[in-house]
Design an enzyme around this catalytic site. Structure first.
Site, PDB file in Angstrom:
ATOM      1  N   TYR A 161      49.990  19.503 -53.774  1.00  0.00           N
ATOM      2  CA  TYR A 161      49.298  19.896 -55.011  1.00  0.00           C
ATOM      3  C   TYR A 161      47.846  20.294 -54.715  1.00  0.00           C
ATOM      4  O   TYR A 161      47.252  21.088 -55.429  1.00  0.00           O
ATOM      5  CB  TYR A 161      49.374  18.762 -56.031  1.00  0.00           C
ATOM      6  CG  TYR A 161      49.119  19.215 -57.453  1.00  0.00           C
ATOM      7  CD1 TYR A 161      49.900  20.216 -58.039  1.00  0.00           C
ATOM      8  CD2 TYR A 161      48.111  18.648 -58.221  1.00  0.00           C
ATOM      9  CE1 TYR A 161      49.673  20.636 -59.342  1.00  0.00           C
ATOM     10  CE2 TYR A 161      47.882  19.060 -59.529  1.00  0.00           C
ATOM     11  CZ  TYR A 161      48.663  20.052 -60.072  1.00  0.00           C
ATOM     12  OH  TYR A 161      48.439  20.463 -61.364  1.00  0.00           O
ATOM     13  N   LYS A 168      42.550  19.481 -62.100  1.00  0.00           N
ATOM     14  CA  LYS A 168      43.201  18.899 -63.270  1.00  0.00           C
ATOM     15  C   LYS A 168      42.528  17.576 -63.687  1.00  0.00           C
ATOM     16  O   LYS A 168      42.502  17.237 -64.877  1.00  0.00           O
ATOM     17  CB  LYS A 168      44.684  18.666 -62.998  1.00  0.00           C
ATOM     18  CG  LYS A 168      45.505  19.941 -62.872  1.00  0.00           C
ATOM     19  CD  LYS A 168      45.555  20.726 -64.177  1.00  0.00           C
ATOM     20  CE  LYS A 168      46.569  21.858 -64.106  1.00  0.00           C
ATOM     21  NZ  LYS A 168      46.643  22.652 -65.353  1.00  0.00           N
TER      22      LYS A 168
END
Length: 260
Positions: A161, A168
């Site tokens: 990720y 995020k």
């Protein structure tokens, strides 16, 4: 999808949905749910290449507004809100489902991320939500709800990720601050954190199929989330019955995030 055609719990609400790429998009699940509960929907598409994939979906939910929105094109976001003001005069629900990181930075180590790549990811994935909230605020005259899409990789290190994790995390923190600032006006703000889904955006994550398998095997529900699951949950948060819920990061992942 749950049959809610007789409920109309969002009747007369005006909803903006950004980030639909195709019929597998999370944003599409939300647009369908808003429409099913009775809201009027406005839809954006990225560019002319994306339009043929989005336009039929917009027609399916009777979208009254269909406009391009590429956050890398100066002024397009403002144009969308100007159109909403002229057509509707107000806005009740606003979904931000937009994120981006350059491929080299997304697939490389965080420590190797370029300055330009990091700033671009933050601008498109996080700052744009702040800007969207700023534009929505004067249109939410009787309150409303803002939603953005996040992921579990913001809180835990998820392999592959990479730089989107810190981005995020910033988005989730932004959600809380926006909720605190806009709450006195009756505007709620939420980050929605679905479990892994096969979407166009997810295709850029290395070994994503392994992540899906892990989520399904470890989640208490032993099942993967669907875009319709996400849509109905988001629609609920947009209802008057959820008017005292704000600032949340809502996990819709079959409980995966609670498991070590």
């Amino acid at each position: 999808m749950i049959d809610v055609s007789s409920l109309n719990l969002l009747k007369s609400k005006k909803a903006l949905v950004t980030g639909i790429a195709n019929d597998q998009s999370i944003a599409w699940g939300c647009a369908k749910a808003f429409h099913a509960f009775g809201a009027d929907v406005a839809v954006t598409y990225l560019n002319e290449k994306a339009k043929p994939h989005v336009e039929p979906l917009a027609k399916e939910v009777g979208a009254q507004i269909l406009m391009p929105l590429d956050l890398q094109h100066e002024g397009q976001l403002e144009d969308v809100f100007e159109k909403i003001e002229k057509r509707w005069g107000r806005l009740d629900l606003c979904l931000h489902s937009l994120a981006f990181a350059p491929k080299d930075d997304l697939q490389g180590r965080v420590v190797d991320c370029s300055r330009d790549g990091f700033l671009r990811a933050m601008e498109i994935s996080c700052w744009s939500f702040i800007r969207m909230a700023k534009l929505a605020e004067p249109l939410m005259k009787s309150g409303g709800a803002l939603f953005t899409m996040t992921y579990y990789g913001s809180q835990m290190v998820v392999e592959h990720y990479n730089i989107m994790g810190p981005v995020k995390a910033a988005l989730e923190s932004t959600t809380r601050y926006l909720a605190a600032e806009l709450g006195p006006k009756g505007i709620r703000v939420h980050a929605i954190s679905p479990g892994p889904l096969k979407t166009r955006a997810a295709s850029g994550i290395t070994a994503f199929d392994k992540l899906l398998q892990k989520a399904q095997s470890k989640a208490p529900s032993r099942s993967l989330v669907s875009i319709d699951d996400v849509g109905v949950a988001v629609a609920f948060l947009g209802m008057d019955g959820a008017k005292l819920i704000t600032g949340e990061t809502l996990y819709i992942d079959g409980g995966y995030h609670i498991i070590d």
